[in-house]
Design a protein around this motif. Sequence first.
Motif, PDB file in Angstrom:
ATOM      1  N   CYS A   1      11.003  12.363  54.355  1.00 31.34           N
ATOM      2  CA  CYS A   1      10.597  12.489  55.142  1.00 31.34           C
ATOM      3  C   CYS A   1       8.799  13.612  54.920  1.00 31.34           C
ATOM      4  O   CYS A   1       9.564  14.098  55.411  1.00 31.34           O
ATOM      5  CB  CYS A   1      11.097  13.415  56.132  1.00 31.34           C
ATOM      6  SG  CYS A   1      12.800  11.809  56.591  1.00 31.34           S
ATOM      7  N   SER A   2       7.795  12.859  54.328  1.00 34.44           N
ATOM      8  CA  SER A   2       7.591  12.929  53.836  1.00 34.44           C
ATOM      9  C   SER A   2       6.033  14.380  54.409  1.00 34.44           C
ATOM     10  O   SER A   2       5.055  14.895  53.728  1.00 34.44           O
ATOM     11  CB  SER A   2       6.912  13.300  52.528  1.00 34.44           C
ATOM     12  OG  SER A   2       5.609  11.882  52.313  1.00 34.44           O
ATOM     13  N   ALA A   3       5.443  12.824  55.297  1.00 32.94           N
ATOM     14  CA  ALA A   3       3.948  14.116  56.269  1.00 32.94           C
ATOM     15  C   ALA A   3       4.302  14.542  56.386  1.00 32.94           C
ATOM     16  O   ALA A   3       5.145  15.292  57.108  1.00 32.94           O
ATOM     17  CB  ALA A   3       3.747  12.094  57.191  1.00 32.94           C
ATOM     18  N   PRO A   4       2.624  15.494  56.141  1.00 34.93           N
ATOM     19  CA  PRO A   4       2.071  14.922  56.344  1.00 34.93           C
ATOM     20  C   PRO A   4       1.587  15.833  55.150  1.00 34.93           C
ATOM     21  O   PRO A   4       0.835  15.770  54.499  1.00 34.93           O
ATOM     22  CB  PRO A   4       1.042  16.188  56.981  1.00 34.93           C
ATOM     23  CG  PRO A   4       1.915  17.161  57.471  1.00 34.93           C
ATOM     24  CD  PRO A   4       3.357  16.903  57.574  1.00 34.93           C
ATOM     25  N   GLY A   5       3.127  15.980  54.328  1.00 29.98           N
ATOM     26  CA  GLY A   5       2.846  16.688  52.962  1.00 29.98           C
ATOM     27  C   GLY A   5       2.258  17.694  52.332  1.00 29.98           C
ATOM     28  O   GLY A   5       2.530  17.801  50.626  1.00 29.98           O
ATOM     29  N   GLY A   6       3.234  18.585  53.090  1.00 30.72           N
ATOM     30  CA  GLY A   6       3.174  20.367  52.508  1.00 30.72           C
ATOM     31  C   GLY A   6       3.744  20.259  51.605  1.00 30.72           C
ATOM     32  O   GLY A   6       3.510  21.084  50.416  1.00 30.72           O
ATOM     33  N   LYS A   7       4.899  20.113  52.057  1.00 31.09           N
ATOM     34  CA  LYS A   7       6.157  19.997  50.988  1.00 31.09           C
ATOM     35  C   LYS A   7       6.242  18.899  50.204  1.00 31.09           C
ATOM     36  O   LYS A   7       6.684  19.349  48.884  1.00 31.09           O
ATOM     37  CB  LYS A   7       7.957  19.669  52.135  1.00 31.09           C
ATOM     38  CG  LYS A   7       7.705  21.140  53.104  1.00 31.09           C
ATOM     39  CD  LYS A   7       9.210  20.603  53.760  1.00 31.09           C
ATOM     40  CE  LYS A   7       8.794  21.860  55.724  1.00 31.09           C
ATOM     41  NZ  LYS A   7       8.157  21.117  56.305  1.00 31.09           N
ATOM     42  N   THR A   8       5.663  17.527  50.428  1.00 33.23           N
ATOM     43  CA  THR A   8       5.631  17.124  48.816  1.00 33.23           C
ATOM     44  C   THR A   8       4.811  17.398  48.091  1.00 33.23           C
ATOM     45  O   THR A   8       5.076  17.727  46.998  1.00 33.23           O
ATOM     46  CB  THR A   8       5.375  16.155  49.210  1.00 33.23           C
ATOM     47  OG1 THR A   8       5.663  15.438  51.424  1.00 33.23           O
ATOM     48  CG2 THR A   8       5.680  14.857  48.598  1.00 33.23           C
ATOM     49  N   THR A   9       3.555  18.452  48.732  1.00 32.06           N
ATOM     50  CA  THR A   9       2.597  19.420  47.500  1.00 32.06           C
ATOM     51  C   THR A   9       3.849  20.025  46.800  1.00 32.06           C
ATOM     52  O   THR A   9       3.171  20.109  45.666  1.00 32.06           O
ATOM     53  CB  THR A   9       1.084  19.023  47.761  1.00 32.06           C
ATOM     54  OG1 THR A   9       1.574  19.760  49.516  1.00 32.06           O
ATOM     55  CG2 THR A   9       0.540  17.780  48.077  1.00 32.06           C
ATOM     56  N   HIS A  10       4.370  20.884  47.641  1.00 35.02           N
ATOM     57  CA  HIS A  10       4.865  22.247  47.016  1.00 35.02           C
ATOM     58  C   HIS A  10       5.693  21.614  45.303  1.00 35.02           C
ATOM     59  O   HIS A  10       6.063  22.091  44.616  1.00 35.02           O
ATOM     60  CB  HIS A  10       5.177  22.981  48.312  1.00 35.02           C
ATOM     61  CG  HIS A  10       5.489  24.581  47.465  1.00 35.02           C
ATOM     62  ND1 HIS A  10       6.256  25.211  49.027  1.00 35.02           N
ATOM     63  CD2 HIS A  10       5.399  25.321  46.625  1.00 35.02           C
ATOM     64  CE1 HIS A  10       6.557  26.440  47.906  1.00 35.02           C
ATOM     65  NE2 HIS A  10       6.008  26.344  46.994  1.00 35.02           N
TER      66      HIS A  10
END
Length: 448
Positions: free
Chosen positions: A259-268
Motif C-alpha cells: 500500500c505504497s502511496a504517496p511513496g515516502g516509505k517506498t522511496t526510503h
Amino acid sequence: MAKYQLRESALELLTRIGEEGGYSHVLLDQEISKRQLSSKDGALLTEIVYGTLQNKLKIDYQIHSYLAKQKKLKPWVKWLLYMSVYQMLYLERVPDHAVIHEAVEISKIKGHKGISSLVNGVLRNIQRNGVRSTEQISDPIEQLSIETSHPKWLVERWVDQYGIEITKGICYQNLKHLPMSVRVQPIRITRDTAIEELKSRGIQTEISRFSSQGLLITEGNILNDPLFKEGFISVQDQSSMLVAEMMDLSPELAVLDACSAPGGKTTHIAEKIYDKGEVVAYDLHKKKANLVNEKAILLQLNSIQAAQADSRNLGDIHERESFDRILLDAPCSGLGVLRGKPDIKYHKQEQDIFNLRRIQDSLLTSVAPLLKKGGKMVYSTCTIDRHENEEAIKQFLNQNDNFAVDPSFYDELPGFLQNGRGMSEYGLQIFPQQWDTDGFFLTRLVKR
C-alpha cells in the motif's frame, strides 16, 4: 491580496472541509498554488484553516450560548463565526476589532443585513465577555473532549484503551504544531552535507534520532529550497522513517510495498537497499501509484516499479514466496496524524475503525503467502487504536502459526525506544506526545 480575499478563501475552504468532507491538506495546497499566495499569506491562510479545525469544538462551546435562540445557521455563517472566534482567541497579531469588521463585511457580501447583525452581535459578545471556562463541565471525559476539540466517543475510546493520563497527553499534543522533518537521499547527498547547505541558506536543522537519514527543520522554509525541489531530500515524519529502518534491508532484496502511496516509505526502502534490488509497489488507485513513480524519478531511484492493484488480489499477480521483505503500511483511521490533518477527527466515526480492521485483516491474509520462508514483513499504521494495531496482529498470529513477531525487532529499535511506554508483545505503539511525532504503530513478523 485583495481586501477580505484571504479570509474569504479561508471561509470557502473551511466550509468545503467541514460540510463536504474535503481533505484539508489537499485543498490548502491547491488554494495556495491557484492564488499564487506569498509565503506570508500562505502561512496565515494555513494557520486560520488548521487552527479553526483543530479547535472547532472548543470554539463551538464559546459561541453556543449566544446562538441558543437562533434557527439553524447556514454552514458558511457557522464557519465564519468559527474562524473569526479562532482568530480572536488565538491570533494575537490580529486585533479583535479588525477580525470583527472583516467578518461583518464578508457576511454583508455573502448574506443579508440580518446575518451581518447576528455575526456582529455574537463576536462582540465574545469580545466583551471573554473565554468561557470548561471547568464547569462535571464529566471529565466531556470536559477533555471540548477543551481539546476531540469527539467524545474518541476520548472515551482512548481512555478505555490507555487510561486518562495518556489520553490527556494525546489530546493536548494534537493541538500543537507538528515539527517538519525531512529525509536525505543518501545515494545523492550525505546528511552532513545537507545540513551545511541548508544552513548556508538560513535553514536550521537538528539530527533525528529515528533515522540516520532524518533531519528536523527548526527554522526556515524547506519547501522552497533547491535540495527539496531537486529531490536530494524529501519530507517525511520521523515516526514514519522508522518503518524502512526496521525492515532489515540490504542490497539485492526483492521487496513488496503493498500500500505504497504517496511513496515516502517506498522511496526510503529503495534508498536503504542502495537502489540495488527490486521494490515492487502497489496502490489501489492508479493516480496514486503514478505519484509513487513520480517521487522515485525525482529522487533518482530506479529500483521502484509502482502500479495500480488491489493488494488483496496480489496472489493473482505474483507467485507464492516471491519476496524477501514485505511492507504492509495498512489503510487505517489515521488517528495518529490529527495534528497535520485535524479534519479527520470530525469525519471519522467509531464504526469506521471496525470497517477498516476488516480490510487490514484481509490484506494481512492476502500478502502473507507472498513472503519467502525466513522472510520478514513489517506491518505499520498511522493510528493509535489498539483494534487496528496490536489486536490485528494478535488475530493474524493466532490464525497463522508459521508467523511470529521477530524477536530481533525489539533489539534493533533505536535505544531510546526500547523498553518504553507503548511496547507490547505485538509491536511498538508510538504516541504523539512521547517524541513530538505523529502517532504510529509498527511491528516486524518473520515467516518460519
